[in-house]
Design a protein around this motif. Structure first.
Motif, PDB file in Angstrom:
ATOM      1  N   SER A  25      -1.993   4.401   4.568  1.00  0.00           N
ATOM      2  CA  SER A  25      -0.629   3.857   4.543  1.00  0.00           C
ATOM      3  C   SER A  25       0.275   4.705   3.661  1.00  0.00           C
ATOM      4  CB  SER A  25      -0.637   2.418   4.027  1.00  0.00           C
ATOM      5  OG  SER A  25      -1.429   1.598   4.846  1.00  0.00           O
ATOM      6  N   ARG A  26      -0.233   5.031   2.498  1.00  0.00           N
ATOM      7  CA  ARG A  26       0.525   5.859   1.543  1.00  0.00           C
ATOM      8  C   ARG A  26       0.787   7.242   2.134  1.00  0.00           C
ATOM      9  NH1 ARG A  26       3.725   5.814  -3.008  1.00  0.00           N
ATOM     10  NH2 ARG A  26       3.206   7.569  -4.339  1.00  0.00           N
ATOM     11  N   ALA A  27      -0.227   7.840   2.749  1.00  0.00           N
ATOM     12  CA  ALA A  27      -0.066   9.164   3.344  1.00  0.00           C
ATOM     13  C   ALA A  27       0.969   9.150   4.474  1.00  0.00           C
ATOM     14  CB  ALA A  27      -1.415   9.675   3.850  1.00  0.00           C
ATOM     15  N   SER A  28       0.951   8.097   5.286  1.00  0.00           N
ATOM     16  CA  SER A  28       1.943   7.993   6.350  1.00  0.00           C
ATOM     17  C   SER A  28       3.349   7.908   5.789  1.00  0.00           C
ATOM     18  CB  SER A  28       1.667   6.767   7.230  1.00  0.00           C
ATOM     19  OG  SER A  28       0.485   6.938   7.968  1.00  0.00           O
ATOM     20  N   ALA A  29       3.527   7.109   4.764  1.00  0.00           N
ATOM     21  CA  ALA A  29       4.842   6.973   4.148  1.00  0.00           C
ATOM     22  C   ALA A  29       5.323   8.306   3.584  1.00  0.00           C
ATOM     23  CB  ALA A  29       4.818   5.902   3.060  1.00  0.00           C
ATOM     24  N   LEU A  30       4.447   9.014   2.915  1.00  0.00           N
ATOM     25  CA  LEU A  30       4.809  10.310   2.335  1.00  0.00           C
ATOM     26  C   LEU A  30       5.068  11.358   3.416  1.00  0.00           C
ATOM     27  CD1 LEU A  30       2.310  10.402  -0.661  1.00  0.00           C
ATOM     28  CD2 LEU A  30       4.805  10.106  -0.777  1.00  0.00           C
ATOM     29  N   ALA A  31       4.315  11.292   4.500  1.00  0.00           N
ATOM     30  CA  ALA A  31       4.481  12.265   5.582  1.00  0.00           C
ATOM     31  C   ALA A  31       5.812  12.112   6.301  1.00  0.00           C
ATOM     32  CB  ALA A  31       3.334  12.132   6.573  1.00  0.00           C
ATOM     33  N   LEU A  32       6.433  10.971   6.194  1.00  0.00           N
ATOM     34  CA  LEU A  32       7.695  10.729   6.896  1.00  0.00           C
ATOM     35  C   LEU A  32       8.930  11.143   6.100  1.00  0.00           C
ATOM     36  CD1 LEU A  32       6.732   7.331   8.510  1.00  0.00           C
ATOM     37  CD2 LEU A  32       7.015   9.534   9.660  1.00  0.00           C
ATOM     38  N   ILE A  33       8.740  11.677   4.914  1.00  0.00           N
ATOM     39  CA  ILE A  33       9.881  12.171   4.140  1.00  0.00           C
ATOM     40  C   ILE A  33      10.379  13.451   4.791  1.00  0.00           C
ATOM     41  CG2 ILE A  33      10.622  13.118   1.914  1.00  0.00           C
ATOM     42  CD1 ILE A  33       8.538  11.322   0.578  1.00  0.00           C
ATOM     43  N   ALA A  34      11.672  13.514   5.007  1.00  0.00           N
ATOM     44  CA  ALA A  34      12.272  14.695   5.631  1.00  0.00           C
ATOM     45  C   ALA A  34      12.138  15.903   4.708  1.00  0.00           C
ATOM     46  CB  ALA A  34      13.734  14.428   5.959  1.00  0.00           C
ATOM     47  N   ALA A  35      11.873  17.051   5.293  1.00  0.00           N
ATOM     48  CA  ALA A  35      11.780  18.285   4.508  1.00  0.00           C
ATOM     49  C   ALA A  35      13.152  18.634   3.953  1.00  0.00           C
ATOM     50  CB  ALA A  35      11.257  19.409   5.386  1.00  0.00           C
ATOM     51  N   ALA A  36      13.165  19.137   2.741  1.00  0.00           N
ATOM     52  CA  ALA A  36      14.448  19.463   2.087  1.00  0.00           C
ATOM     53  C   ALA A  36      15.009  20.762   2.606  1.00  0.00           C
ATOM     54  CB  ALA A  36      14.228  19.571   0.582  1.00  0.00           C
TER      55      ALA A  36
ATOM     56  N   CYS B  33       0.817  -1.226   0.000  1.00  0.00           N
ATOM     57  CA  CYS B  33       0.000   0.000   0.000  1.00  0.00           C
ATOM     58  C   CYS B  33       0.844   1.267   0.000  1.00  0.00           C
ATOM     59  CB  CYS B  33      -0.942   0.015   1.191  1.00  0.00           C
ATOM     60  SG  CYS B  33      -2.344  -1.111   1.030  1.00  0.00           S
ATOM     61  N   ILE B  34       2.059   1.210   0.533  1.00  0.00           N
ATOM     62  CA  ILE B  34       2.876   2.429   0.601  1.00  0.00           C
ATOM     63  C   ILE B  34       3.624   2.711  -0.692  1.00  0.00           C
ATOM     64  CG2 ILE B  34       3.192   2.161   3.089  1.00  0.00           C
ATOM     65  CD1 ILE B  34       6.152   1.439   2.408  1.00  0.00           C
ATOM     66  N   SER B  35       3.721   1.728  -1.566  1.00  0.00           N
ATOM     67  CA  SER B  35       4.623   1.821  -2.712  1.00  0.00           C
ATOM     68  C   SER B  35       4.076   2.512  -3.942  1.00  0.00           C
ATOM     69  CB  SER B  35       5.084   0.415  -3.118  1.00  0.00           C
ATOM     70  OG  SER B  35       5.693  -0.222  -2.027  1.00  0.00           O
ATOM     71  N   SER B  36       2.776   2.668  -4.045  1.00  0.00           N
ATOM     72  CA  SER B  36       2.200   3.167  -5.285  1.00  0.00           C
ATOM     73  C   SER B  36       1.028   4.095  -5.010  1.00  0.00           C
ATOM     74  CB  SER B  36       1.728   1.984  -6.145  1.00  0.00           C
ATOM     75  OG  SER B  36       1.007   2.440  -7.263  1.00  0.00           O
ATOM     76  N   ALA B  37       0.869   5.059  -5.902  1.00  0.00           N
ATOM     77  CA  ALA B  37      -0.295   5.950  -5.801  1.00  0.00           C
ATOM     78  C   ALA B  37      -1.579   5.178  -6.088  1.00  0.00           C
ATOM     79  CB  ALA B  37      -0.144   7.115  -6.761  1.00  0.00           C
ATOM     80  N   ASP B  38      -1.468   4.075  -6.802  1.00  0.00           N
ATOM     81  CA  ASP B  38      -2.618   3.237  -7.112  1.00  0.00           C
ATOM     82  C   ASP B  38      -2.753   2.136  -6.066  1.00  0.00           C
ATOM     83  OD1 ASP B  38      -3.135   4.654  -9.486  1.00  0.00           O
ATOM     84  OD2 ASP B  38      -1.678   3.423 -10.578  1.00  0.00           O
ATOM     85  N   GLN B  39      -3.981   1.846  -5.708  1.00  0.00           N
ATOM     86  CA  GLN B  39      -4.262   0.776  -4.751  1.00  0.00           C
ATOM     87  C   GLN B  39      -3.805  -0.552  -5.334  1.00  0.00           C
ATOM     88  OE1 GLN B  39      -8.188   0.867  -2.844  1.00  0.00           O
ATOM     89  NE2 GLN B  39      -8.431  -1.233  -3.547  1.00  0.00           N
ATOM     90  N   PRO B  40      -3.094  -1.372  -4.549  1.00  0.00           N
ATOM     91  CA  PRO B  40      -2.699  -2.694  -5.043  1.00  0.00           C
ATOM     92  C   PRO B  40      -3.925  -3.487  -5.482  1.00  0.00           C
ATOM     93  CG  PRO B  40      -1.595  -2.217  -2.960  1.00  0.00           C
ATOM     94  CD  PRO B  40      -2.617  -1.135  -3.182  1.00  0.00           C
TER      95      PRO B  40
END
Length: 136
Positions: free
Chosen positions: A125-136, A26-33
């Motif tokens: 799941s996807r939103a959580s994964a994206l939210a954990l990216i460190a700010a540049a 679920c975290i790997s793609s913008a599309d639902q598995p």
């Protein structure tokens, strides 16, 4: 049989890997598995096994196994973007949130259709994964 599995824990991991691998995806793609709906439908049809899977030692094994799958996908997904926390900690956070959503649904604490559950599981799941990216 015993040549393939060193323990009951290994057997549980192997038997659940297909299902929880789809959840980790679920975290790997913008599309639902694609198989996510089928996996959740199968779990719903077998919800009588919820206590056996989501209690005690099996719950710990499944949590660890799903966390490892999520961590591997995070490392691929965020290969060029550092996370705000270590991969392991991010994976535990996401896996526990996924398990909480699925377990509470299977226990009947609130009803949702399989389709709505699949969408919620994927998006959160996807939103959580994206939210954990460190700010540049």
């Amino acid at each position: 049989f015993y040549e393939h599995f060193a323990s009951k824990e290994d057997l549980l991991r192997a038997s659940m890997a297909r299902f929880f691998g789809v959840i980790a995806d679920c975290i790997s793609s913008a599309d639902q598995p694609e198989p996510l709906g089928s996996v959740l439908a199968h779990m719903w049809e077998n919800r009588r096994l919820t206590d056996a899977i989501f209690s005690g030692a099996p719950r710990k094994i499944i949590s660890q196994s799903l966390s490892e799958m999520v961590e591997a996908r995070l490392k691929q997904f965020h290969a060029r973007a550092p996370l705000t926390v270590p991969y392991r900690l991010a994976a535990i956070h996401i896996a526990e949130a996924q398990l909480a959503l699925v377990e509470n649904w299977l226990r009947g604490r609130a009803f949702a259709s399989v389709e709505d559950m699949a969408a919620a599981l994927h998006r959160s799941s996807r939103a959580s994964a994206l939210a954990l990216i460190a700010a540049a």
